[in-house]
Design a protein around this motif. Structure first.
Motif, short mmCIF file in Angstrom:
data_model
loop_
_atom_site.label_atom_id
_atom_site.label_comp_id
_atom_site.label_asym_id
_atom_site.label_seq_id
_atom_site.Cartn_x
_atom_site.Cartn_y
_atom_site.Cartn_z
N MET A 88 79.98 48.20 -30.33
CA MET A 88 79.12 47.05 -30.10
C MET A 88 78.77 46.40 -31.43
SD MET A 88 76.55 48.39 -27.13
CE MET A 88 75.37 47.16 -26.98
N SER A 89 78.65 45.12 -31.34
CA SER A 89 78.29 44.40 -32.56
C SER A 89 76.81 44.54 -32.82
CB SER A 89 78.69 42.93 -32.43
OG SER A 89 77.86 42.31 -31.49
N ASP A 90 76.45 44.29 -34.05
CA ASP A 90 75.04 44.40 -34.45
C ASP A 90 74.18 43.38 -33.71
OD1 ASP A 90 75.56 46.46 -36.17
OD2 ASP A 90 75.75 45.19 -37.95
N GLN A 91 74.72 42.18 -33.49
CA GLN A 91 73.95 41.15 -32.80
C GLN A 91 73.68 41.55 -31.34
OE1 GLN A 91 76.23 37.59 -33.30
NE2 GLN A 91 75.21 37.07 -35.24
N LEU A 92 74.66 42.17 -30.69
CA LEU A 92 74.49 42.60 -29.32
C LEU A 92 73.47 43.72 -29.21
CD1 LEU A 92 75.42 42.21 -26.41
CD2 LEU A 92 77.25 43.85 -26.83
N GLN A 93 73.49 44.63 -30.20
CA GLN A 93 72.52 45.73 -30.21
C GLN A 93 71.11 45.19 -30.43
OE1 GLN A 93 73.90 48.42 -33.23
NE2 GLN A 93 75.28 49.50 -31.81
N ILE A 94 70.99 44.23 -31.32
CA ILE A 94 69.67 43.63 -31.60
C ILE A 94 69.18 42.89 -30.35
CG2 ILE A 94 68.47 41.86 -32.95
CD1 ILE A 94 70.26 42.68 -35.32
N ALA A 95 70.06 42.17 -29.67
CA ALA A 95 69.68 41.43 -28.46
C ALA A 95 69.24 42.39 -27.36
CB ALA A 95 70.84 40.56 -27.99
N CYS A 96 69.94 43.50 -27.21
CA CYS A 96 69.56 44.50 -26.21
C CYS A 96 68.21 45.11 -26.53
CB CYS A 96 70.62 45.60 -26.12
SG CYS A 96 72.14 45.04 -25.32
N ALA A 97 67.97 45.42 -27.82
CA ALA A 97 66.70 46.00 -28.23
C ALA A 97 65.56 45.01 -28.00
CB ALA A 97 66.77 46.42 -29.70
N VAL A 98 65.79 43.74 -28.33
CA VAL A 98 64.76 42.71 -28.11
C VAL A 98 64.47 42.58 -26.61
CG1 VAL A 98 64.31 40.23 -28.25
CG2 VAL A 98 65.21 41.44 -30.23
N PHE A 99 65.51 42.61 -25.80
CA PHE A 99 65.32 42.51 -24.35
C PHE A 99 64.48 43.67 -23.82
CE2 PHE A 99 66.66 43.81 -20.09
CZ PHE A 99 66.31 42.68 -19.39
N ILE A 100 64.77 44.88 -24.29
CA ILE A 100 64.02 46.06 -23.83
C ILE A 100 62.57 45.97 -24.27
CG2 ILE A 100 63.78 48.56 -24.11
CD1 ILE A 100 66.88 48.66 -24.22
N VAL A 101 62.32 45.56 -25.48
CA VAL A 101 60.94 45.43 -25.97
C VAL A 101 60.20 44.37 -25.18
CG1 VAL A 101 59.55 44.72 -27.96
CG2 VAL A 101 61.45 46.31 -28.27
N MET A 102 60.84 43.20 -24.96
CA MET A 102 60.19 42.12 -24.21
C MET A 102 59.91 42.56 -22.77
SD MET A 102 59.65 39.63 -26.21
CE MET A 102 59.35 38.28 -25.16
#
Length: 152
Positions: free
Chosen positions: A1-15
């Motif tokens: 997975m790309s770093d951007q996809l991991q960051i987007a998933c983490a942001v989604f989970i936090v939100m």
């Protein structure tokens, strides 16, 4: 997975967790829209009326409504079509018999709406709508029985 996809998933989970936590804080305990006293709508003074109407001492019913049981039944038959209400999915309608009894008791005793609400298990707001409605129906059906005396 790309770093951007991991960051987007983490942001989604936090939100998602923040929104879920916020909804838990703002959720209130549900309140019933009806008072506990009015929940049992099967009675509404009907048992009292039936007990009085079929009592061996007819004076009890006459004292309560200030009329005989036969006259009471006649009035029910006359005003019934004008004041009858339909049952809903939420609750059964207040019967014509109870509507007439509340009105007659109000006129017989002069009791307040608050006092009547405890006797008939109907809120005083509904009583304040029932009494004028029944009075209008009584005037309409009984105007043929009343002779107008003209003064000279």
């Amino acid at each position: 997975m790309s770093d951007q996809l991991q960051i987007a998933c983490a942001v989604f989970i936090v939100m998602y967790e923040l929104i879920k936590k916020k909804n838990k804080k703002t959720r209130r305990n549900r309140r019933w829209w009806i008072s506990r006293m009015y929940k049992n709508t099967t009675d509404r003074g009907l048992n009292l009326l039936n007990d009085l109407q079929f009592d061996e001492n007819i004076l009890h019913f006459q004292n309560f409504t200030r009329m005989s049981s036969e006259d009471f039944q006649l009035l029910i038959n006359l005003i019934g079509p004008k004041v009858v209400k339909q049952d809903t999915n939420m609750r059964p309608a207040i019967t014509v018999k109870i509507r007439l009894a509340v009105t007659l008791r109000f006129f017989a005793t002069g009791e307040s709406y608050t006092s009547l609400q405890y006797l008939f298990k109907i809120s005083k707001q509904i009583i304040s709508r029932i009494i004028p409605e029944v009075c209008m129906a009584l005037v309409e059906v009984l105007k043929t029985y009343v002779k107008v005396i003209q003064l000279k």
